[in-house]
Design a protein around this motif. Structure first.
Motif, PDB file in Angstrom:
ATOM      1  N   SER A 110       0.898  -1.117  -0.021  1.00 22.25           N
ATOM      2  CA  SER A 110       0.169  -0.111   0.047  1.00 22.25           C
ATOM      3  C   SER A 110       0.894   1.212   0.024  1.00 22.25           C
ATOM      4  N   ARG A 111       2.133   1.302   0.913  1.00 19.73           N
ATOM      5  CA  ARG A 111       2.970   2.443   0.878  1.00 19.73           C
ATOM      6  C   ARG A 111       3.431   2.563  -0.358  1.00 19.73           C
ATOM      7  N   ALA A 112       3.913   1.571  -1.075  1.00 16.79           N
ATOM      8  CA  ALA A 112       4.833   1.576  -2.470  1.00 16.79           C
ATOM      9  C   ALA A 112       3.626   2.203  -3.416  1.00 16.79           C
ATOM     10  N   THR A 113       2.349   1.469  -3.411  1.00 15.86           N
ATOM     11  CA  THR A 113       1.477   1.956  -4.582  1.00 15.86           C
ATOM     12  C   THR A 113       1.251   3.401  -4.390  1.00 15.86           C
ATOM     13  N   GLN A 114       1.124   3.935  -3.344  1.00 15.55           N
ATOM     14  CA  GLN A 114       0.606   5.405  -2.996  1.00 15.55           C
ATOM     15  C   GLN A 114       2.029   6.242  -3.362  1.00 15.55           C
ATOM     16  N   GLN A 115       3.188   5.843  -3.271  1.00 15.47           N
ATOM     17  CA  GLN A 115       4.393   6.656  -3.507  1.00 15.47           C
ATOM     18  C   GLN A 115       4.565   6.572  -5.067  1.00 15.47           C
ATOM     19  N   TYR A 116       4.199   5.325  -5.723  1.00 11.61           N
ATOM     20  CA  TYR A 116       4.148   5.245  -7.061  1.00 11.61           C
ATOM     21  C   TYR A 116       3.298   6.333  -7.951  1.00 11.61           C
ATOM     22  N   HIS A 117       1.917   6.397  -7.434  1.00 10.67           N
ATOM     23  CA  HIS A 117       0.991   7.165  -7.886  1.00 10.67           C
ATOM     24  C   HIS A 117       1.405   8.487  -7.830  1.00 10.67           C
ATOM     25  N   PHE A 118       2.030   8.842  -6.749  1.00  8.22           N
ATOM     26  CA  PHE A 118       2.297  10.231  -6.307  1.00  8.22           C
ATOM     27  C   PHE A 118       3.401  10.563  -7.515  1.00  8.22           C
ATOM     28  N   GLN A 119       4.621   9.973  -7.465  1.00  7.23           N
ATOM     29  CA  GLN A 119       5.676  10.051  -8.597  1.00  7.23           C
ATOM     30  C   GLN A 119       5.127  10.293  -9.912  1.00  7.23           C
ATOM     31  N   ASN A 120       4.018   9.565 -10.346  1.00  6.07           N
ATOM     32  CA  ASN A 120       3.740   9.417 -11.467  1.00  6.07           C
ATOM     33  C   ASN A 120       2.337  10.576 -11.884  1.00  6.07           C
ATOM     34  N   LEU A 121       2.207  11.174 -11.105  1.00  7.01           N
ATOM     35  CA  LEU A 121       1.063  12.029 -11.330  1.00  7.01           C
ATOM     36  C   LEU A 121       1.537  12.863 -12.431  1.00  7.01           C
ATOM     37  N   GLU A 122       0.486  13.400 -13.383  1.00  7.91           N
ATOM     38  CA  GLU A 122       0.573  14.204 -14.461  1.00  7.91           C
ATOM     39  C   GLU A 122       0.737  15.552 -13.821  1.00  7.91           C
ATOM     40  N   LYS A 123       1.999  16.380 -14.254  1.00 10.99           N
ATOM     41  CA  LYS A 123       2.320  17.445 -13.822  1.00 10.99           C
ATOM     42  C   LYS A 123       1.463  18.419 -14.611  1.00 10.99           C
ATOM     43  N   PRO A 124       0.911  19.577 -13.910  1.00  5.87           N
ATOM     44  CA  PRO A 124      -0.032  20.501 -14.870  1.00  5.87           C
ATOM     45  C   PRO A 124       0.715  21.244 -15.577  1.00  5.87           C
ATOM     46  N   VAL A 125       0.295  21.564 -16.831  1.00  2.00           N
ATOM     47  CA  VAL A 125       1.013  22.218 -17.579  1.00  2.00           C
ATOM     48  C   VAL A 125       1.013  24.001 -17.488  1.00  2.00           C
ATOM     49  N   VAL A 126       2.040  24.253 -17.312  1.00  2.00           N
ATOM     50  CA  VAL A 126       2.252  25.635 -17.090  1.00  2.00           C
ATOM     51  C   VAL A 126       2.592  26.575 -18.361  1.00  2.00           C
ATOM     52  N   TRP A 127       1.792  27.459 -18.806  1.00  2.00           N
ATOM     53  CA  TRP A 127       2.349  28.203 -19.920  1.00  2.00           C
ATOM     54  C   TRP A 127       2.439  29.599 -19.499  1.00  2.00           C
ATOM     55  N   GLU A 128       3.439  29.960 -20.206  1.00  2.00           N
ATOM     56  CA  GLU A 128       3.910  31.648 -19.795  1.00  2.00           C
ATOM     57  C   GLU A 128       3.209  32.383 -20.805  1.00  2.00           C
ATOM     58  N   PRO A 129       2.680  33.528 -19.858  1.00  2.00           N
ATOM     59  CA  PRO A 129       1.949  34.508 -20.616  1.00  2.00           C
ATOM     60  C   PRO A 129       2.830  35.358 -21.660  1.00  2.00           C
ATOM     61  N   PHE A 130       2.372  35.967 -22.512  1.00  2.00           N
ATOM     62  CA  PHE A 130       3.039  36.558 -23.635  1.00  2.00           C
ATOM     63  C   PHE A 130       2.318  38.166 -23.717  1.00  2.00           C
ATOM     64  N   ILE A 131       3.059  39.201 -24.100  1.00  2.00           N
ATOM     65  CA  ILE A 131       2.646  40.540 -24.291  1.00  2.00           C
ATOM     66  C   ILE A 131       2.372  40.716 -25.791  1.00  2.00           C
ATOM     67  N   VAL A 132       1.236  41.349 -26.076  1.00  2.00           N
ATOM     68  CA  VAL A 132       1.250  41.917 -27.396  1.00  2.00           C
ATOM     69  C   VAL A 132       0.576  43.324 -27.247  1.00  2.00           C
ATOM     70  N   ARG A 133       0.803  44.392 -28.233  1.00  2.00           N
ATOM     71  CA  ARG A 133       0.408  45.686 -28.409  1.00  2.00           C
ATOM     72  C   ARG A 133      -0.871  45.902 -28.979  1.00  2.00           C
TER      73      ARG A 133
END
Length: 231
Positions: A110-133
């Motif tokens: 159970s401990r190993a399974t929890q750690q495995y799922h934690f390590q393999n969680l999809e990391k949220p995509v972080v997109w950088e904003p950009f500037i336009v005029r």
């Protein structure tokens, strides 16, 4: 989780095999009663979880794990309590004292399974904003808010989710593509870029966006259809 077991005691290996077979989340690839053979296997194969005895001839489980360049999750097994501290120093998931009971084994898995799922969680995509005029102002655009972009001669119109009026700026589709994240946006026409996540359906070379807007796909960009279907 792909796992292997290393123990110089055949009876201990058989018990581990029996226990492991009762857990569908565990896929036992190999067992080894020779630590060096197990070490060679680990050098050439990626696994998720290692069950390994500590007190073995020639090389201890502690020494074997310490020598690994890339360590899987570790569950140590041993008949000696005195090795527990060394085991946890190597950040082992658990330390099972022989004879191993089914209840104690279940807790370790159970401990190993929890750690495995934690390590393999999809990391949220972080997109950088950009500037336009636009209209003599600098406007910050969050890529996640973009629905689609339309070209109009030397200008482009950036349509944002939930915003009635698009942002008009002097720029080409080629330049705006360089500002957008590589994943998540696609050019589908000489005059249009779409946010892939905002495409609801495609029919007869026409995209229907979630908002209902229809956008054509030109022959030069038909590969977008296959890429969209595969996601």
């Amino acid at each position: 989780m792909k796992c292997i077991a290393i123990d110089d005691e055949p009876l201990a290996l058989e018990l581990l095999k029996t226990y492991i077979s009762g857990y569908p989340e565990l896929n036992l690839l190999q067992t080894f009663d020779d630590a060096f053979e197990g070490a060679d296997y680990l050098k050439n194969n990626a696994i998720d979880l290692l069950f390994i005895d500590i007190n073995m001839p020639d090389i201890s489980g502690i020494e074997l794990v310490t020598a690994l360049d890339k360590k899987p999750l570790i569950i140590f097994t041993t008949a000696y309590k005195k090795f527990a501290h060394q085991g946890f120093e190597l950040e082992a998931i658990d330390y099972l004292l022989k004879p191993i009971t089914p209840e104690r084994f279940q807790k370790a898995v159970s401990r190993a399974t929890q750690q495995y799922h934690f390590q393999n969680l999809e990391k949220p995509v972080v997109w950088e904003p950009f500037i336009v005029r636009s209209e003599y102002k600098m406007i910050k655009i969050e890529p996640a808010q973009v629905e689609y972009i339309e070209a109009m001669q030397d200008y482009i119109k950036i349509f944002l989710k939930g915003v009635t009026h698009p942002v008009l700026t002097l720029m080409s589709l080629k330049i705006i593509l360089e500002k957008l994240p590589q994943e998540g946006f696609s050019r589908v026409h000489r005059s249009f870029i779409v946010a892939d996540s905002q495409v609801k359906s495609i029919l007869n070379k026409k995209i229907r966006m979630i908002t209902g807007k229809e956008i054509p796909i030109s022959d030069s960009y038909l590969d977008f259809i296959d890429r969209w279907k595969s996601h």
